[in-house]
Every structure is written in structure tokens, then in C-alpha cells.
Motif scaffolding. Structure first.
Motif: not given
Lengths: 373, 171
Positions: B36-50, B53-57
Motif C-alpha cells: 500500500c504505497v498511496q496515501e488514501i484515507p484508510c486504516n482498518p489494517c491498524e485495528t486488525a492487528c492484535r 504491528a501496524i501503525r497508520v495514526g
């Protein structure tokens, strides 16, 4: 007749209209949604993919499921929804002429009196003209998406997609999910218009994406049987020596959308042309109110964006309409609006979002100068 | 970037975007590769990780940053990404074998044990593979995650399989 008098009439039951109606009804407004289709939900029921956005606000949920949630919420809040009903006129004194459809197929024209009106009529697809574009098998990408995802009918087996915006990329993917092959996607611009992740999905499914290419002609006996594509030069003129013929039975056109503004124009709402927003759209303020007091807009009619922003704009319009009717206090309305604007600003960031953010603020600036003139 | 013209990323582009696990991390076992290399408004990966390990902020248009030390390669993020842009690559799957897990939303679903043609980011067939796992619990919300075993040398290239009935890959 009581049925013809409403506090809020919403024209169009897509994401913007439904969320406006929900907010208005929640605040205690007697609210009616008029929708031309067999079911409300607008384009949501054909959006079978998971939406982008913030996980705090339903990101990762499929559009089709958001549509179901909105309809359930409308019912819970007591929103009345008239289906198969077309708003055919919007007149001074805020009356709306509706050709109302009934379950038995009957139609009759009624004139509604509304204290507040929210126009959420959405947008229509742009056409691309080329030789053979009237042949059966040439259609809008949105039409193809309705066929596969709503009507469960495959428009064809081998598809040429025109346009690399998110609609072209997503519908290409969904055509393959439905069992078609997408033989190629052509895009006249030098770069892909939509999100890279959508493009990557179809690229790894084997769809060749040809940027700097256009469609020249579709041919066939009674329907499309083949189509020619070719490269274009820097002035967008076709380079005929690069012509290639593809065996396709369907050509789908995803060349952008334009706001459906006829009702706003009937009411003399002041308009502004902005290419980023799809063309002419009504001026509005931060409450989504147009230059005609009491007439609000939300969603694609106010400038083409996407479902997430439409949902938020609908809330702005619904809350503001309720506030102006004294159903919700100014302080509460302001607080809710500032939360919504925070989310809208977040959705309008990044290289794809900033142009829209700027265009929307230009709209609001023009509204202000139109009001002070 | 080739992603802007042809629609697919190259490993070089991923590395340049700071989005690629280190060689040492690949040797330790399965790891998420976030493409994912384009800045798009999206962050479900951040909360998916228990494992955090994934940070969007903020703002949510930030690119996701994976912490390869915290990532266990569990794969929970794969089905949550609306862009279908996260893959699990395991270069320690077996003797000479790697495994790649990817979201697969096509009919018919393959079956475990199927011999398939594995394709790269451009949809080109790169090698034969064996489907070794298919996960589709309700929590994945109709996005099955398929794992295919391939020669370990192809694990960084393979990102999917040819669909049943698909007429060849991209030439």
C-alpha cells in the motif's frame, strides 16, 4: 392532506439522502424520502467491495451491508420512504411535484409541501462517443455493475473497459468476480486515475492496463463483436498505426460522473462549474444549504465524490435542516457538524483527496460571495 | 512508478516506499507484506492487528507502517484490508518451499491440494504451486484467504493464482 405536508422531504435515497433523512427524523422531523428506484440505497447495493475509510466509521464494511444498515435505521427512526417515485419538479414556496409509484404499479402525481428539502439526487455517468458506440454491448460501467451485482446478469463474457478511475477499476474486478474476462482496460491519460490498490487487484488478475490509449471503434453484427484500441499522442490524438483489435462482446465506459442538478436549477439555486467535482453543482455553505434558503444538497449532486463523503454530507444536511426547524439546538448542531467536518477533512486528504478538498472549499467560498453580493 | 502506468508494483517500488520486510525477517518465518504505497484515507489494517504491528495514526491517509519485529505473520490483516493489498510471505515453509497467502474473492474457490499456476503482481504465470490452506471464517466477511506453496525463490513474486477458466495471464 397531511400526507402531502412534510417537515423534511429528501429527494433521492442513496447514502447521502438516507443519512440526511435518518438525522432529520432522529431530531424529530416528520421526514419523507422520495426515490425513483425499486429499492432505496442508491448505488450502495451494487458496491459489493469493502469500503475504505476509518475503522471508527464502518471502513472495511461492504457497501451492500451499509445500505442494509441505513434502511434498517430509516425504519427505526420512522422515515417514510416512497419507492418508484420520481421528483419531477421543485417550485418556489418549497413544493415538490412527485410522480408517486404504488406497489400495484399505479402512478399518480402529487404535490408535496415541505418545510425543508434535501436534494440528494446523485450523479449520472458520462458517455464517450466513438464509432459504434450505439451498438448493443456498449454501456456505462455503472450499468454493467447494476446488471452483475443487482440483477445477477452477465452483460457479456469478454469486456473492454474504458477509463481507469475507481469506477473502471472496481467494476473490472467485479466483472471478473461475476465470471467475465476483462480483456483490457484503456485510459487516455498517461497515468491510472483511481487507487493503486484497485489497479493492482486487476493487474494481478491478468488485466492489461493500457494508459495513453483510447477506444477507436466497436464493430459487430447487431451487437459488439470486436473493438479497436490505439495509443494517443500528447495532444490526445489517436496514433492509428498503433491500432489493435480485441475480440470483445462488451465495451463498458467509466469516464466519470456529473452531478444530477436539474431540480436545483429549477429552483434557481446558484451553481458553480468545477471540473474536479464533475461539472455544474449548486453552491452551498458548510451546513449544505444552497443559495435558496431551506433547500439543502448532499452527496454527488453537490460535487461528485464517493459514498463515505456522501454519508457525511447527508448527516450535515439532515442535522442542519432539523436545526433550522428548531428541532435541535445550535450548540448541539455545531458540535455534531464539527465532528462531521473533521471526518470529511480526513476523507479529503492524500493525493486523491486534496483536489476535492480544495474544490469543496471553493464552492463554500463562492457561496459566501454570492450571499454577500 | 509502474503502479501508476501498468497498475502493479515492483519490489523495488515497495522497498523505496519503506514497505518491505528485511531479508533477515523473511528468514525468521511468515511476515506480512503491506503493498500500500498511496496515501488514501484508510486504516482498518491498524485495528486488525492484535499485536500492534501496524501503525497508520493520524491523519488516516498516512501509509501503514509495519513493525516486522512485532508481526507474527498471523494473517488477520489480510482479509481486513479493503484494498486486498496485504500478503503473508513465509520463506521457511518447507525444504526449498515458500508459502504465500493472499485474499481471493473469486468463484470457484480452489480446494486444498489443488495444483495451480501461481501468478505475480502483473498476473503473469511464474510457477506451479499447491494450494495448502484456505481460510474463510465469518470474521473474514466473504474474503477467503488462500495459501499457496511455491518454490521458495518465487515467494517474493507470487501474489495470486490463475482463476479457474481464466484465459492465460497478461503477456
Amino acid at each position: 392532506m397531511a400526507q402531502n405536508k412534510w417537515e423534511v422531504v429528501v429527494v433521492g435515497g442513496g447514502p447521502a439522502g438516507l443519512s440526511a433523512a435518518i438525522e432529520a427524523a432522529k431530531s424529530g422531523c416528520r421526514t419523507l424520502v422520495v426515490d425513483a428506484n425499486e429499492t432505496a440505497g442508491g448505488q450502495l447495493f451494487k458496491q459489493i467491495h469493502k469500503f475504505f475509510g476509518s475503522s471508527a466509521h464502518r471502513a472495511g464494511v461492504r457497501g451492500i451491508d451499509i445500505g442494509g444498515e441505513l434502511l434498517a435505521e430509516c425504519e427505526k427512526q420512522g422515515v417514510e420512504v416512497w419507492l418508484n417515485s420520481v421528483a419531477i419538479g421543485l417550485f418556489k414556496e418549497k413544493t415538490v411535484a412527485v410522480e408517486r409509484g404504488f406497489d400495484n404499479g399505479a402512478k399518480s402525481v402529487v404535490v408535496l409541501e415541505a418545510d425543508r428539502i434535501v436534494l440528494a439526487s446523485g450523479a449520472s455517468e458520462n458517455a464517450v462517443r466513438f464509432r459504434g458506440w450505439t451498438l448493443p454491448g456498449v454501456m456505462g460501467a455503472g450499468a454493467a455493475q447494476t446488471m452483475i451485482n443487482v440483477n445477477r446478469v452477465l452483460p457479456g463474457k469478454n469486456v473492454l473497459m474504458i477509463g481507469s478511475g475507481n469506477v473502471g477499476l472496481i467494476v473490472s474486478y467485479q466483472l471478473m468476480q461475476a465470471g467475465a474476462d476483462v480483456k483490457a482496460l484503456v485510459e487516455a491519460a498517461p497515468k491510472i486515475g483511481g487507487y493503486a490498490v484497485h489497479a493492482s487487484k486487476i493487474a494481478r488478475a491478468g488485466v492489461p492496463i493500457h494508459t495513453g490509449h483510447t477506444v477507436l471503434e466497436a464493430r459487430g453484427d447487431r451487437r459488439v463483436e470486436e473493438a479497436d484500441i490505439c495509443a494517443v499522442d500528447e495532444k490526445w490524438q489517436p496514433l492509428l498505426e498503433t491500432k489493435k483489435t480485441l475480440a470483445v462482446d462488451t465495451v463498458t465506459i467509466a469516464a466519470g460522473l456529473k452531478p444530477l442538478v436539474e431540480l436545483a436549477m429549477m429552483h434557481d439555486c446558484q451553481m458553480m462549474f468545477h471540473p474536479v467535482l464533475g461539472g455544474w453543482a449548486p453552491l452551498h455553505d458548510a451546513k449544505m444549504e444552497t443559495t435558496s434558503p431551506g433547500i439543502y444538497v448532499a452527496g454527488d449532486i453537490s460535487g461528485v465524490e464517493e459514498a463515505n463523503t456522501a454519508l457525511e454530507e447527508g448527516k450535515l444536511a439532515g442535522i442542519s435542516a432539523a436545526e433550522s426547524l428548531g428541532k435541535i439546538g445550535e450548540a448541539d448542531a455545531d458540535r455534531i457538524r464539527s465532528e462531521i467536518w473533521g471526518r470529511l477533512d480526513g476523507l479529503r486528504l492524500g493525493p486523491h483527496g486534496v483536489m476535492r478538498m480544495q474544490a469543496k472549499s471553493e464552492q463554500i467560498d463562492h457561496y459566501k460571495s454570492a450571499q454577500s453580493a | 512508478m509502474s503502479v501508476e502506468n501498468e497498475g502493479y508494483l515492483t519490489i523495488e517500488e515497495l522497498k523505496a516506499a519503506g514497505q518491505y520486510p528485511s531479508g533477515a525477517r523473511f528468514q525468521e518465518g511468515p511476515v506480512a507484506v503491506i503493498e500500500c504505497v498511496q496515501e488514501i484515507p484508510c486504516n482498518p489494517c491498524e485495528t486488525a492487528c492484535r499485536f500492534g504491528a501496524i501503525r497508520v495514526g493520524e491523519p488516516i491517509t498516512n501509509l501503514p507502517k509495519a513493525d516486522e519485529g512485532k508481526c507474527t505473520g498471523c494473517g488477520l490483516c489480510v482479509a481486513r484490508c479493503p484494498g486486498l493489498a496485504i500478503f503473508i510471505v513465509d520463506k521457511t515453509y518447507g525444504e526449498g518451499l515458500g508459502a504465500v497467502s493472499f485474499p481471493y474473492e473469486y468463484f470457484p474457490l480452489p480446494s486444498e491440494g489443488d495444483e495451480v499456476t501461481a501468478v505475480d503482481r502483473a498476473g503473469r504465470g511464474v510457477c506451479a504451486g499447491t494450494v495448502v490452506k484456505i481460510l474463510a471464517p465469518e470474521s473474514f466477511d466473504r474474503t477467503p484467504v488462500v495459501t499457496v506453496a511455491v518454490p521458495v525463490g518465487k515467494a517474493e513474486d507470487v501474489r495470486g493464482i490463475e482463476r479457474a477458466g481464466q484465459a492465460g495471464g497478461q503477456s
